[in-house]
Scaffold this motif. Structure first.
Motif: not given
Length: 1970
Positions: A536-551, A553-565
């Motif tokens: 969860a981040d300050d831009y209102g985005i929830v992201k899904l990463f693979r775990y573990p992600c070691l490098r 700049g990993a790729k992700f899927k993102k979901y918006i809906g929250h407005s601010a943080h």
């Protein structure tokens, strides 16, 4: 390593807990389906109470703050906050976007409302002006905009019972708006005495112009029209936030927690107090109500939604609740049950059931809660507080276990250990405390390693270790429970962590972007089983990463809906859900987790639609890293197309440089040369960076582009035609489905797209205004009506156009990487695809926006770079070609399969009826069947296959194919090497056109006696071209290095070539084989030249700054020329072969002797006289004139002189080819210029016989051949443009009237300043001294005498109720023109004066008025089209163009019924000076007074601005449509005539060309008329009339008038033309002339005005009559047969009109003005009876009491007394030097008082006869005299003065009377004073700079009229001692009303004007007596 791709599982939003009640209102409604719609955070929610189900609308990118429901209750509009906020209209059933409205508001959208039929939407912004904006939301188009108010607006609503009316309310105001045209005009609600001025929070409109509004104090204010008529007091006890109207009545909700229902007449029905109900609480505040039938919805400040059934109103049902205001940070999940716990700064902790989607428990704490945790057994719940304490509760009943406070700062994180024995508590003071659970939370240890606040904690699975993260991003480890820090990495290595919520650590490196060091990720939670991580981040985005992600700049899927943080995120205990919570939006989102295996079934859940472009750097991040790009594509993506200087910048640059250059340009400059050139053939095709830009037209010609030219090539005749409308590189080309029109897009700062016809080569439409830098792809829709385009700005904007209208329909950001292609769906015009780097997107239109969905690759492959795309045989199917040689097949947005098609990228594909054709980098053309199953045939492009008819040679086999098109039995192929080939189906290949390949082309040489030329370029080829009819490349030879220059030997046998590496070679000119080569230099060889004659020597110039001279026969170097300080650019030999002329990069012109190379100094004068064998130099006196004004930023790169030494051709950095007369001496020569090359022209050469000019483009690599046309041979051609960089210095002529008109500056009324130089303190600001004898209340004293002697004692006294405009004497001819017209077949005339439009009946003289303008009218025109009969347009003065009420505007109105049809608020700041209707009457043209003199075209009925463009840098006087056209018009002005065409939304203009007539010069043009066959006539300042054919001057009618021709009129009936000018009357001449259609013969008419000279400002022709308006404010009708003149209207010529006097007994009045006349007017007969010219300006006039004498005061201090009967002078006297301001007879006719600006009043005794000796005067007057009044007994005189003081004097002694009591007892004969307590109320609040100028009390003594500097006439009751008294206002004057009087009997009021020198008569209406 798995982190290289995004996880394959997915989250789906399932539920949102919360409702936004804070800072919002009226945001909760029932839809037609009985669902409930509202919003929370950035999500629109549709909740179905029946199914307990939520649907979500997620098209917003930030907090939603406003919502409106469409009247049909299915569509919803929502508005958001943000820097570029937008409005979405969406469907509440499907939750899909229907329309997006954007690009207008900033900051946010505060309110929204639909109109009655739901077609229009109004929005209010949060910007500083609170802009109000009306939209046609379906089309995504703004209709109107205006500044709303200076303070916040809270609610806006359409009046549902009156069309085009709106009401808005807010802080301390309510405004009633009317929408007309594009103008929103507000009227402020008048609170009056009925209620207090206060903030209005909500409103609802009802029938009969009633508006109900809720106020801040809980009252309801009821408005009728704009007036407050009653208040319903105490409706609520506090502010009323919401009001909802429904069929049954109104519901209101307030801050007091009550809902009230009212019936339709606002009688109370019932009240519901929510605070008193079960669920209620103290402080409940209602923000939104919605009443539908028996249900009421209520939304509260604290985020609850109640539903109330009206019968059981005390049992409201709570259907939604969320946290209240305050940040939400605490989140925990239950270890065994599907429960989530949240705690917030609202001090509540809440437990939610994830299965039932409901709140199951709530408990309020003492302190704000910041974190929470549940123990492993699920019994204890720990809460960390903001004050440093923590509390433990039992989960089942929420009772307290323990409360501990060990710290002072907030507890941000706490966690129970996995074995349940310990609780770790992390605090903001950077420590972690460990407590034992079983020991009643005794403290066991603390961890103190951190230096910053603790953000995250995790326990190891064995409860022996704790890891922490702090605010510095440090990760530390501690042993438990003691808290000792673990230093060794080894010890930690094998530890398994029970949970992972830390944001730093190797396992989560990938959640951070590659190059960022920011800590904007607030929370993570790892799911070990599913191997995914959620963040969860300050831009209102929830992201899904693979775990573990070691490098990183990993790729992700993102979901918006929250407005601010998003403050926290957690998996539920069984990993079924993810819970995320928002800080500022205090909402709880519950996401369903869909693992990979279930995704297969859920294909329908492909990427969600969204408009939001996240600001994170990877919006495409579900994609894997892309393999290396193909080299060609790599190269292409590097191209930026940015320019240092764009052609659009030239005008401004010129202006800047002109300022600097003012001095040097006085010399009369040479004319442009007589020759001109015409583009004849272009060798080249742009294939190296463009694709699919080659097509067949309807008739089988070939259309393509190169440089800035659109080319139509006829292959049968081998000829080309050119579209030359572009001025920079064309980057893309598309052809209309009917193959007759072409669209091309170019490079530019505001790049344009031209749609043009291939037959006529004329532009049909030009689209611009929405792209930056350039347009890289275009495509037509299948119906040909729409066009899609893509720009090369950073976000590769995609725009959808209606190209014929030139309107942007929709716009969206495309992608951050380059987009190569856009294709419109052939079946559904609202759909399109774009393809490009890592990009395939499927778009659909939604109103003003486009909604894109990424292509979904799934498991089939990785997302690749797409180079081309086409649609298939159904609307779902699409095909794209990739950079790896595959063809991808798509259905809807899903990739179905891929087919290998080519080696290397697939650059072009084309759909056929039964299949496809593709072309690739491998040089193969492949034909496919209709499903890409099999390849039917391939053609390889090989030299061997070239057919004999080819126009050139293939450079290499299998060139990269960039464009393919089919038609006419052939395949057309364009290659990267710039070749165009035609492949026959049977195999042979014909080469049609070719040019140089990529790399700059510089070298150019023409043959000494054959029509051929040689070129050499950076593409390492030397080519020989045939310039004669075959137009082909004759030979080509590859070079080892790129070449820079070449030259033929004088005998044409040898060809020398200079190369880029410092070597040069000589080749045989026929075979191109090497003869000899040298390599003496390191840098580029920049010029190479054989000496003339035998060609004995060869001069070789290089960038090393040397010139080597070689002996050709012996092949030895014989000399070196040294001494240049910079690289050499040009070399020329003299005729004898003995001297070299050299130019260098430092702009030196040097001379060297040959062959030794000795430097010579030759004075520039001598250099001219030397005979030069060739001239390519750009320096020296002879070519001083070729350098432009902007020479500092732009080099002239090449020049070439014809062999007859008369014409010099030049090429420059901006791609212009120019022709100058040689020698071009003097700066800034005049030239002809031609645009075809796009960037720098590197070389120009004339052929040996001067028949052609060959030019070579650098970056555009094209070789252009122009034919030279000699002086006599001229067909008119559009590409000739004659210009010079400096405007001609010859002035355009002088005339006093023109200069005056040009320099006049108009100010708006509101800014007008005082006309008299007053000083001192204004009366309403002066402190009053208390008078000595304040009388006791019950006075025994005698009653006060009357203030004023009244003379109509017999009548009942009735105050005057109203003034009605009745007559206006005067017409505005001084500075306006063409503003008098006939209407109704000549029965009426229409004209204007001040702010009034006047319809004047010729027969009766009666007048009617259009009074909607709020400031001076400057122009007027009549619509000539029979469909729009009697329609008039008038344009007015205004302030800045901010669309507010003071902005300039144009009114279109019906002259007969005075109805306003449309108001156009315009962007012309200062005012509108010309208007004209088009031939169909639907378009209106307007010209502004702004510095650019903008020209604008409107569709006036809709109020839509179609096109606008800067007109000229000096004043434009008139612009008129051609009478037969809707697209062509002409503008004339100061040294200016322009011929305009409207193409789509673009205005194209051509300057008038003068050069065809000897000695023609550009004069100031004043008027315009039209003839048949495109003839235009313009009247000039010198009296000539110019006749133009198209835009070329073809003859001059010399001295059509003796003075300026101010007015011209084209009669549509018979084509005859009337002209009007400034002339002295003479026998043959006249100021008005009637001409035949071609201005050959004329008949003159004299105006018998008696003036020394007549100046006509307006002419119009009706049936047998000519209507003339003159500078002297007269309107005269002239009979065509008998030339008889009839004066219809007359007035004073020059103002101000200061003097005004009414006859004591008759309806006559006198006026005296600055024009030296006194005029006598008759009100009843509506005309001027007589005028006396005095020879001096008159200032004041007065009748004697009997009406037998008139006294006149003059500006020179003289006064005159006339006898009325004989108009003889009875006496005159001049005792003063300064102006006489007022003159008065005493009531007994004995004395005459004369007041002057010398601070004096003189008395004269009239009984002593006409000698007029002064008997006395008044002493100590403090300032100049303004007005004087005698007392009734003639014994006193009151004087008002220029310092705001009133004095009273005795008559005739002149003694100053000081006694206030005595003054109060005087009865006055008249009252005209603006000073005195009796008239204190006439001074307004707004009079800082402006004054009240005049006043007059009626003869009845009870009414008072005043005139002021704003041009207002006001009516008061007399006396009016209170400040700011009530009054009525009347407009009719421009600024400054100078004088005002009642006529005898008070029947009329006469007012006189300052600026407008008008006399206005109002008729006075009495109040009825009751």
């Amino acid at each position: 390593m798995a982190a290289r791709s995004a996880p394959s599982c997915h989250l789906r939003l399932e539920w949102v807990y919360g409702y936004r009640g804070h800072q919002c209102r009226n945001n909760l409604y029932y839809t037609a389906a009985k669902e409930i719609v509202y919003f929370v955070a950035g999500v629109g929610v549709v909740y179905s109470p029946r199914e307990h189900r939520q649907k979500f609308y997620r098209g917003h990118s930030d907090d939603i703050i406003s919502l409106a429901l469409h009247p049909e209750r299915a569509l919803v509009a929502t508005g958001q906050v943000g820097k570029e906020p937008y409005i979405c209209v969406w469907d509440s059933y499907t939750v899909q976007t229907v329309s997006v409205l954007k690009d207008v508001h900033t900051h946010g959208i505060a309110c929204l409302a639909f109109d009655l039929d739901g077609q229009r939407l109004v929005s209010v912004g949060l910007d500083s002006k609170n802009a109000v904006c009306v939209w046609d939301w379906k089309r995504g188009k703004m209709l109107s905009m205006a500044p709303g108010h200076t303070d916040r607006i809270f609610d806006i609503s359409w009046d549902l019972y009156q069309p085009n009316k709106l009401v808005s309310c807010g802080v301390k105001h309510i405004k009633f708006w009317s929408l007309c045209g594009n103008a929103l005009t507000p009227k402020r609600g008048v609170f009056g005495k009925t209620g207090d001025l206060q903030t209005i929070l909500c409103l609802a409109c009802a029938r009969d112009e009633l508006t109900y509004s809720g106020a801040l104090n809980g009252d309801i204010y009821v408005w009728k029209g704009i007036n407050l008529i009653r208040t319903i007091q105490g409706a609520h006890t506090a502010g009323i936030f919401s009001m909802n109207a429904c069929e049954e009545g109104f519901a209101t909700g307030g801050r007091d927690g009550c809902i009230r229902l009212w019936d339709l007449t606002f009688k109370p029905i019932t009240v519901i107090d929510l605070r008193e109900t079960d669920q209620g609480y103290k402080g409940l505040s209602v923000r939104s109500v919605c009443w539908r039938g028996d249900h009421i919805l209520v939304g509260t400040q604290d985020g609850e939604i109640f539903e109330i059934v009206v019968h059981e109103r005390n049992k409201p049902f709570l259907i939604m609740q969320g946290h209240c205001e305050g940040e939400l940070w605490a989140l925990a999940v239950h270890p065994t049950k599907p429960l989530a716990v949240t705690g917030s700064d609202d001090r509540s902790v809440r437990i939610w059931s994830l299965v039932d989607h409901a709140l199951i428990a709530r408990c309020n704490m003492e302190e704000p809660i910041r974190c929470a945790a549940v123990n492993v057994d699920g019994i204890h719940l720990a809460l960390g507080m903001k004050d440093g304490s923590f509390t433990v509760l039992r989960v089942r009943d929420m009772t307290e276990v323990v409360h501990i406070k060990d710290r002072k700062e907030a507890i941000h994180e706490l966690k129970y250990s996995p074995d349940g024995t310990y609780l770790a508590v992390g605090c903001n003071d950077s420590s972690v405390d460990i407590y034992g659970v079983a020991q009643r939370y005794k403290k066991f240890g603390e961890c103190v390693g951190s230096l910053s606040f603790i953000t995250h904690l995790d326990w190891s699975s064995d409860s022996r270790y704790l890891q922490t993260n702090d605010g510095n991003g440090k990760r530390l480890f501690y042993r438990m429970p003691g808290g000792k820090e673990v230093a060794s990495k080894e010890e930690i290595k094998g530890v398994h962590w029970a949970s992972w919520t830390c944001v730093s650590g190797l396992e989560v490196n990938g959640i951070w972007p590659k190059y960022s060091d920011i800590n904007d990720i607030n929370s993570v939670d790892g799911n070990y089983i599913g191997q995914v991580l959620v963040t969860a981040d300050d831009y209102g985005i929830v992201k899904l990463f693979r775990y573990p992600c070691l490098r990183k700049g990993a790729k992700f899927k993102k979901y918006i809906g929250h407005s601010a943080h998003v403050t926290n995120v957690r998996w539920s205990h069984d990993y079924q859900w993810v819970i995320s919570i928002g800080g500022a939006d205090h909402s709880v989102f519950q996401w369903k987790f869909i693992p990979e295996r279930r995704l297969k079934d859920a294909l329908h859940m492909a990427p969600q639609e969204s408009l939001a472009d996240s600001n994170s750097d990877e919006s495409d991040s579900d994609l894997s890293d892309v393999p290396e790009l193909d080299s060609e594509i790599e190269q292409e993506t590097q191209l930026t197309y940015r320019r240092q200087v764009y052609k659009e910048d030239l005008p401004q640059l010129k202006e800047q440089y002109k300022e600097k250059q003012k001095s040097g340009t006085s010399k009369r400059r040479e004319r442009a040369p007589g020759n001109s050139i015409r583009l004849h053939f272009v060798h080249g095709y742009r294939g190296y960076d463009c694709r699919s830009n080659l097509f067949y037209t309807q008739i089988g010609e070939i259309v393509y582009h190169v440089a800035a030219v659109g080319v139509i090539y006829n292959r049968q005749q081998n000829t080309q035609r050119f579209y030359l409308g572009h001025d920079d590189d064309i980057l893309c080309l598309a052809v209309h489905p009917l193959k007759d029109y072409v669209a091309t897009g170019q490079v530019g700062r505001d790049p344009s797209i031209h749609i043009w016809d291939t037959e006529t080569i004329k532009p049909l439409s030009i689209l611009k205004g929405y792209h930056q830098y350039g347009v890289c792809a275009v495509d037509f829709s299948a119906d040909g009506k729409r066009l899609a385009s893509v720009g090369i700005d950073d976000s590769h904007t995609v725009v959808l156009w209606d190209w014929k209208k030139g309107e942007k329909l929709s716009i969206a950001r495309g992608s951050k990487d380059k987009i190569f292609v856009v294709k419109m769906n052939p079946y559904v015009p609202d759909k399109l695809i774009t393809a490009g780097i890592k990009h395939m997107k499927f778009w659909r239109r939604a109103g003003g926006g486009l909604i894109g969905r990424k292509g979904y690759v799934g498991t089939l492959g990785k997302s690749d770079t797409m180079m081309c795309a086409v649609y298939g045989w159904t609307e779902e199917m699409a095909f794209s070609g990739t950079s790896t040689g595959d063809v991808c097949i798509w259905r809807d947005i899903f990739l179905v399969k891929t087919v290998k098609a080519h080696d290397g990228p697939v650059f072009s594909m084309h759909a056929l009826e039964k299949g496809f054709v593709t072309g690739g980098k491998d040089g193969v053309v492949a034909l496919w069947d209709d499903s890409f199953e099999r390849c039917l045939k391939t053609y390889a492009i090989k030299r061997a296959a070239l057919a004999p008819g080819s126009k050139g040679l293939l450079l290499e086999d299998n060139p990269s194919i960039r464009a393919i098109s089919l038609g006419h039995g052939h395949i057309l192929v364009g290659t990267k090497n710039g070749e165009i080939l035609e492949v026959d189906k049977s195999g042979p290949i014909t080469l049609l056109v070719q040019g140089h390949m990529e790399g700059e082309a510089w070298g150019l040489a023409t043959h000494p006696y054959l029509p051929i030329c040689a070129t050499v370029s950076d593409d390492k080829t030397l080519r020989i071209w045939d310039l004669s009819p075959s137009h082909c490349m004759l030979a080509v030879r590859k070079l080892k290095k790129g070449g820079r220059c070449c030259c033929f030997s004088p005998d044409g046998k040898a060809l020398a070539v200079g190369l880029n590496d410092g070597s040069f070679l000589m080749a045989n000119a026929d075979t191109l084989e090497d003869l000899v080569s040298f390599h003496h230099r390191k840098e580029v060889i920049s010029d190479i030249r054989f000496s003339p004659g035998s060609g004995k020597y060869l001069a070789v110039a290089s960038h090393d700054s040397f010139i080597d001279i070689y002996n050709v026969m012996s092949s030895k170097r014989v000399g070196i020329c040294k001494g240049a300080t910079s690289y050499i650019t040009h070399v020329d030999w003299d005729i004898r072969g003995k001297l070299l002329q050299v130019n260098t990069g430092a702009k030196e012109q040097l001379f060297f002797e040959a062959p030794r190379g000795k430097k010579q100094t030759i004075p520039s004068g001598e250099a001219e006289k030397i005979g030069w064998a060739s001239w390519t130099s750009v320096l020296g006196l002879c070519c001083e004139g070729i350098w432009p004004v902007t020479g500092e930023v732009m080099d002239v790169t090449a020049s070439s002189l014809t062999s007859d030494k008369t014409v010099l051709a030049t090429g420059d950095d901006l791609g212009f080819v120019k022709l100058f007369r040689y020698p071009a001496k003097g700066k800034f020569g005049k030239f002809k210029r031609y645009v075809a090359h796009s960037t720098h022209v590197t070389n120009v050469r004339w052929t040996h016989d001067d028949s052609m000019l060959v030019t070579l483009g650098g970056a555009d690599m094209s070789l252009m051949v122009w034919t030279n046309e000699m002086e006599g041979y001229r067909e008119k051609r559009p590409c000739d443009s004659e210009e010079s960089d400096m405007d001609s210095e010859e002035d355009g002529g002088y005339d006093s009237d023109v200069t005056r008109e040009n320099e006049i500056s108009y100010t708006i009324r509101a800014l007008s300043t005082n006309i008299r130089p007053m000083f001192g303190i204004k009366p309403h600001l002066q402190q009053k001294e208390p008078s000595t004898d304040e009388r006791p209340p019950v006075s025994r004293a005698p009653p006060q005498p009357e203030k004023l002697q009244t003379n109509n004692v017999g009548k009942k006294k009735r105050p005057i109720e109203d003034l009605v405009l009745e007559l206006v004497f005067g017409y505005r001819g001084r500075d306006c023109r063409n503003n008098v017209h006939y209407l109704n077949d000549g029965d009426d005339i229409i004209y204007h004066t001040a702010s009034v439009g006047i319809l004047h009946n010729v027969a009766t003289g009666t007048q009617s008025f259009y009074q909607e303008h709020n400031d001076d009218i400057l122009c007027l025109t009549v619509n000539q089209h029979p469909k729009f009969i009697n329609i008039v347009a008038t344009g007015q003065v205004g302030d800045s163009a901010d669309m507010s009420a003071t902005a300039p505007s144009i009114h279109i109105w019906d002259a007969v019924n005075k109805q306003t049809l449309s108001i156009l608020r315009c962007y012309h700041s200062k005012g509108v000076c010309s208007v004209s209707f088009s031939a169909t009457g639907k378009l209106l043209l307007s010209v502004g007074l702004d510095p650019e003199h903008t020209v604008t075209i409107w569709r006036w009925q809709e109020g839509a601005k179609i096109a606008s463009r800067a007109g000229h840098n000096q004043r434009i006087f008139v612009a008129e449509f051609r009478p037969d056209s809707d697209s062509q018009f002409v503008s004339v002005g100061v040294k200016h005539v322009k011929f305009w065409t409207l193409a789509g939304r673009a205005l194209l203009s051509k300057k008038g060309l003068l050069s065809t007539l000897e000695d023609a010069r550009m004069q100031t043009m004043l008027a315009v008329a039209f003839g048949a066959n495109n003839l235009t006539f313009t009247g000039t300042i010198s009296g000539d009339v110019c006749v133009w054919k198209d835009h070329i001057l073809c003859r001059i009618v010399a001295r059509a008038h003796n003075g300026p021709v101010f007015a011209m009129y084209t009669t549509l009936r018979d084509g005859l033309i009337v002209t009007g000018g400034k002339e002295r009357p003479s026998k043959e001449g006249g100021a008005v002339k009637l001409w035949d259609q071609e201005l050959r013969r004329c008949r003159a008419f004299r105006l018998e005005t008696g003036q020394a000279s007549d100046c006509v400002r307006s002419v119009c022709r009706g049936k047998g009559k000519i209507l003339v308006g003159t500078r002297n404010a007269e309107i005269i009708e002239v009979g065509e047969k008998n030339a008889a003149c009839n004066v219809l209207v007359s007035g004073h010529v020059d103002g101000p009109v200061w003097g005004l006097a009414t006859h004591p007994s008759r309806d006559f009045f006198l006026s005296a003005a600055e024009d030296g006349t006194v005029r006598l007017w008759d009100i009843a007969d509506r005309k001027m009876l007589n005028k006396v010219s005095l020879g001096h300006a008159a200032r004041t006039v007065c009748y004697s009491p009997e009406g037998d004498m008139v006294a006149i005061g003059m500006r020179n201090g003289e006064f005159i007394i006339l006898l009325v009967s004989s108009l003889k002078i009875w006496g005159k006297k001049r005792d003063r030097r300064c102006a006489i301001h007022d003159i008065r007879f005493s009531p007994d006719s004995r004395f005459l008082a004369v007041g002057s600006s010398e601070n004096s009043v003189d008395f004269y005794d009239l009984t002593l006869g006409p000698t007029l000796n002064r008997i006395s005067y008044c002493k100590d007057i403090p300032s100049f005299v303004i007005q004087m009044d005698f007392s009734a007994d003639s014994r006193h005189l009151q004087v008002s003065t220029g310092c705001y003081k009133r004095h009273v004097y005795e008559v005739p002694s002149g003694k100053h009377l000081m006694d206030q009591a005595a003054i109060d007892r005087i009865t006055w004969a008249t009252w005209t004073s603006i000073l005195g307590d009796e008239v204190m109320g006439i001074w307004s609040r707004h009079a800082e700079k402006a004054d009240v100028n005049c006043a007059c009390v009626s003869h009845s003594g009870i009414s008072l009229v005043t005139g002021d500097d704003f041009g207002m006439v006001k009516l008061f009751d007399f006396p009016c001692p209170e400040k700011f008294a009530k009054h009525k206002r009347f407009l009719g004057h421009s600024p400054h009303v100078t004088n005002i009087r009642f006529t005898s009997g008070d029947r009329h009021v006469i007012s006189a004007g300052g600026d407008d020198c008008r006399l206005v008569t109002f008729s006075a209406q009495d109040r009825p007596t009751y």
